[in-house]
Design an enzyme around this catalytic site. Structure first.
Site, short mmCIF file in Angstrom:
data_model
loop_
_atom_site.label_atom_id
_atom_site.label_comp_id
_atom_site.label_asym_id
_atom_site.label_seq_id
_atom_site.Cartn_x
_atom_site.Cartn_y
_atom_site.Cartn_z
N ASP A 195 31.54 71.59 18.30
CA ASP A 195 32.77 70.82 18.27
C ASP A 195 33.63 71.30 19.44
O ASP A 195 34.29 72.35 19.35
CB ASP A 195 33.49 71.02 16.94
CG ASP A 195 34.78 70.22 16.86
OD1 ASP A 195 35.27 69.77 17.92
OD2 ASP A 195 35.31 70.05 15.75
N LYS B 121 40.51 64.54 22.58
CA LYS B 121 41.70 64.95 23.32
C LYS B 121 41.64 64.64 24.81
O LYS B 121 42.10 63.58 25.24
CB LYS B 121 41.98 66.45 23.10
CG LYS B 121 41.98 66.81 21.60
CD LYS B 121 42.97 67.88 21.26
CE LYS B 121 42.77 68.41 19.85
NZ LYS B 121 43.92 68.36 19.01
N TYR C 109 38.10 74.13 12.19
CA TYR C 109 38.63 72.84 11.75
C TYR C 109 37.92 71.76 12.55
O TYR C 109 37.87 71.82 13.78
CB TYR C 109 40.14 72.79 12.01
CG TYR C 109 40.79 71.47 11.64
CD1 TYR C 109 41.00 71.12 10.31
CD2 TYR C 109 41.21 70.59 12.63
CE1 TYR C 109 41.61 69.92 9.97
CE2 TYR C 109 41.82 69.39 12.31
CZ TYR C 109 42.02 69.06 10.98
OH TYR C 109 42.61 67.87 10.65
N1 HOZ Z 1 44.68 69.31 14.59
C1 HOZ Z 1 45.70 69.67 15.49
C2 HOZ Z 1 45.62 71.08 15.84
N2 HOZ Z 1 44.43 71.59 16.27
C3 HOZ Z 1 47.08 69.38 14.97
C4 HOZ Z 1 47.49 68.05 15.38
C5 HOZ Z 1 48.88 67.61 14.98
O1 HOZ Z 1 49.41 68.11 13.98
O2 HOZ Z 1 49.43 66.74 15.62
#
Ligand code: HOZ
Length: 427
Positions: A239, A267, A144
């Protein structure tokens, strides 16, 4: 555990926001029950609106590696806010964070700050296309890279959680430029690159696949990506939004000894505020406007408050002994969870890279999206609910990683292991 107020707030939120949330996985749909509404967090603990306290292994999906509301970060933020919250103009803070990132990630010779991991990945791909003059990209199934159109193809995270890895609303003409290969499938990757290299701009990969749980790169996988991309003039993008500072201080690239052309970060470099960044080789980064013809911009890029949180977080993480301590806590958790599953007689596989981890309820090794999907997700749902009711806050999906922070104490971990055993006995 009483969560009546959370349940009431969720009923109201569903009238106001799609699914009652602002990011899908939070809605608890794959694990059942109603999401916990959070009031505050401190260190390794998170507190809900009903007054319940949990040991937090979500950590805002990774960024709170220094723990929630670290006093040093809070102090710096308070004084930053006093100076105004956004200028849309250059500050010294941006260069300070850029320098810190480059010191820790020598592959990054120039960096552009953005406001999220999604933005970092989609921009890095645009840059790779602008640099190579090619259109296609290769991504791996279950990886992802945020929700930009061309990346919601066989995507992990919410895509895997809800069984919709290919999003509606993505024009076929966009998706056509995204070639997907199973994670760790070295032979298929080689075959495709050798056949189509002259139309492939970049290969983007999570070096540890953290959006289908925690799937480790097979021996030689990342090395093959590096060798083949270098041979064919394809840009290799790591990534590291999740793996950066997690797999090691220098990310997965330091841990596995691979030098990518571009890296996406997020992050942790925002210490919990909305930040992302992408950077890498000087010749590639120089195609970005205003130096070059590839456009990418953002009013909140390099925001002074977010830069401050990132700088302080990286200062904390760069202190001597931090990663040794994290490693010993993580070893304790790994051993404890494996023992708990064995004693409870529950088939489980545990994987981790640095301080990101995942437990799958299965007998077989998990090496890619397909094998991750074969694990017992219903059992995971019961495990999740049992842990939550006993004060342990895990990611509400089998296809997300867990994390620890420097604030997780030996007592937190011991309690978690004890609770995991109690819960596993009931599965
Ligand atoms: N993309 C996030 C997990 N890898 C989820 C973020 C969220 O739902 O706050």
């Amino acid at each position: 555990m009483d969560r009546k107020k959370s349940a009431r707030l969720f009923i109201q939120a569903q009238e106001l926001m799609p699914g009652g949330v602002n990011s899908p996985v939070r809605a608890f749909r794959s694990v059942g029950g109603s999401p916990v509404f959070i009031k505050k967090a401190k260190g390794s603990h998170i507190f809900d609106v009903d007054g319940n306290e949990y040991i937090d292994y979500v950590l805002s999906w990774g960024p709170m590696l220094a723990g929630h509301a670290h006093p040093q970060v809070v102090k710096a933020l308070k004084s930053a806010v006093e100076n105004g919250t956004s200028y849309g103009a250059p500050t010294q803070l941006e260069s300070e964070l850029a320098l810190r990132i480059m010191e820790l990630y020598p592959s990054i010779k120039k960096v552009r700050m953005v406001s999220s991991g999604t933005e970092a990945a989609m921009s890095a791909i645009r840059v790779a296309r602008g640099f190579t003059g090619r259109d296609k990209i290769i991504k791996f199934e279950g990886c992802y890279h945020g929700h930009a159109d061309g990346l919601l193809v066989k995507a992990g995270s919410g895509g895997a959680t809800f069984g919709v890895p290919d999003s509606k609303g993505v024009p076929e003409s966009y998706a056509r430029n995204t070639i997907t290969v199973p994670f760790n499938d070295i032979d298929m990757f080689r075959k495709i690159v050798n056949e189509e290299w002259n139309s492939i701009a970049c290969v983007i990969v999570e070096p540890v696949a953290g959006n289908i749980g925690c799937v480790l790169p097979a021996k030689g996988f990342l090395k093959t990506l590096r060798e083949e991309t270098a041979r064919h003039g394809i840009v290799l993008i790591f990534d590291e939004v999740m793996t950066g500072f997690r797999v090691s201080l220098g990310g997965a690239q330091a841990a596995y000894g691979i030098v990518p052309d571009l890296t996406c970060l997020g992050k942790i470099i925002g210490g919990g505020l909305p930040v992302g960044a992408y950077g890498g080789r000087k010749d590639i980064m120089s195609v970005i406007s205003p130096e070059g013809p590839v456009y990418q911009a953002g009013t909140l890029s390099g925001n002074p408050v977010a830069m401050t949180a990132g700088i302080e977080t990286l200062k904390i993480l760069s202190r001597k002994g931090v990663y040794e301590k994290l490693e010993s806590r993580m070893e304790q958790l790994e051993k404890g969870l494996k023992d708990a599953a064995r004693k409870a007689g529950v088939p489980a596989k545990f994987y981790r890279a640095g301080t990101m981890f995942c437990t799958y309820f299965t007998d077989s090794e998990v090496t890619d999206y397909e094998t991750a999907k074969q694990s017992d997700t219903a059992r995971f749902g019961r495990f999740f609910s049992g842990m939550l009711d006993r004060g342990i806050y895990l990611a509400p999906s089998q296809f997300e990683a867990g994390f620890i922070s420097i604030a997780h104490s030996a007592a937190d971990i011991n309690r978690t292991i004890k609770v995991a055993y109690e819960t596993m006995k009931t599965l």
